[in-house]
Scaffold this active site. Sequence first.
Site, mmCIF file in Angstrom:
data_model
loop_
_atom_site.group_PDB
_atom_site.id
_atom_site.type_symbol
_atom_site.label_atom_id
_atom_site.label_comp_id
_atom_site.label_asym_id
_atom_site.label_seq_id
_atom_site.Cartn_x
_atom_site.Cartn_y
_atom_site.Cartn_z
ATOM 1 N N HIS A 28 -9.855 4.374 -5.800
ATOM 2 C CA HIS A 28 -8.664 4.686 -5.003
ATOM 3 C C HIS A 28 -8.462 6.200 -4.957
ATOM 4 C CE1 HIS A 28 -7.100 0.669 -4.243
ATOM 5 N NE2 HIS A 28 -7.674 0.347 -5.387
ATOM 6 N N GLU B 166 -6.465 7.856 -3.282
ATOM 7 C CA GLU B 166 -5.032 8.172 -3.175
ATOM 8 C C GLU B 166 -4.339 8.109 -4.531
ATOM 9 O OE1 GLU B 166 -6.475 5.371 -2.443
ATOM 10 O OE2 GLU B 166 -5.135 3.646 -2.761
ATOM 11 N N CYS C 276 -11.752 0.797 -1.447
ATOM 12 C CA CYS C 276 -11.682 -0.358 -2.351
ATOM 13 C C CYS C 276 -12.253 -1.593 -1.650
ATOM 14 C CB CYS C 276 -10.258 -0.559 -2.862
ATOM 15 S SG CYS C 276 -10.168 -1.683 -4.264
#
Lengths: 231, 258
Positions: A199, A201, A83
């Site tokens: 992202h 994750e 990011c």
Amino acid sequence: MPAPTIAIIDYGVGNLRSVQKAFAAEGHEAIVTRDAGAIRESERVVLPGVGAFGAAIDTLRASGLESVTLDAAHSGRPFLGICVGMQLLFSEGEEMGRHRGLDLVPGRVLRFDEANLGPAARGVKVPQIGWNALRFTENGRQSGLFAGLENANDGAMVYFVHSYFCAPDSTDTVAATTDFIAPYCSAVARGTIYGVQFHPEKSGTVGLRILDNFARMPVPSPVPPSVLTPA
Amino acid sequence: MLTKRIIPCLDVKEGRVVKGVNFLGLRDAGDPVALAAAYDAQGADELVFLDITASHEARGLLFDLAARVAEQVFIPFTVGGGIASVDDFRRILATGADKVSVNSAALKNPDLIRAASERFGSQCVVVAIDPKRTGDTKSGWEVHVHGGRTKTGVDALEWAERVYQLGAGEILLTSMDADGTKAGYDLPMTRAVADLVPIPVIASGGAGTPAHLADALTKGGASAVLLSSILHYGEFTVAQIKEHLSTQGLPIRRASIG
């Protein structure tokens, strides 16, 4: 010899636990650390980040971790910016004034607006929040970051939250593009330096696969201690 | 192309999900982690956990729930219900949650929106607005609290504009007139807010059929839809809803295994 860990650089911004938990879900140990020694000794390094480019780079510099971050990126060990962490890899960001970045990837970070993208940006809600598709470049395919996802086509969807995008000087560093207002660079790969605007994750199975790929990237063989110790 | 988001909402009480769906093969329908994983597997784009007790004593359980969800579910999720301070934001985000939703506390103390967005970024600040058509405010839509029972005298459009100015990243807009009716969203209100603010609007309240969702995302101008009873009574699955929206030509993320 480096410990077989992933160091997530904790310079005071962002939600680092979710990156750590995602690596853990794939069976990889990651530590969240602001200790320069631990970052230096880790096998691979992640630079996270949220918020504004200027605030993030200022915080990184104020934390005293800029040089160890640059050393890690130059060391040939796998290095991943996520990011705003990807944006910081670039030469310059324009968010709230002009800011010098880490200059690991030549290029600039620009806002999704009419000034940069023309009339197509008019009336489009910014930030881009949500799931969008990755289109891999040849460089991206060769990088190994997207191994196992090459044929996913529209299935390689990942979660984005951002108002600014990276504009590399050379298309050679682009690893993936995404369409929002216009096609833009959503991932970079330059040697062992990688950056993703989304992202991983928080991108479900696709994102976990990308993190797993990163955690399995080859690491340069350790330098023999005799070379480091002066005779 | 950016896809429209389908967001199941789970009501929680004392760390457990109430009104959960009985997924086939799920041993404990009250377990937030199991339900979150099941919705993730069905293709949910995000999840919202709303604490309906909102008591101070239940806070610890809510934080614990968020931490457990973050261990196993890797899609974005929002936690809301009784959030009143920047420290509540900090504690929830530290668990691995992505966003925090605020409602009545923001009305009481609008500066909470500014303080939270400055500290953690706008992207994690969701302001929930619950309007009801009363005709007593400028636009006719008046913000209510306490599940629609209490009038505030605040105009919904003026409040939407203000929360955006204060730094809200998204607006979760629930029509108190439509909520629970299953007769469709309040499309004029959704459209009015979506046209007014440059941040995404999540439409909520009134969904009874997949066609209602399509309307909210097209005619209503919403970026996302929040789903509760349409899922909770087991009438539709997230996958069925996404299939329908896709055939309507809406940009939708199809669940896929990497």
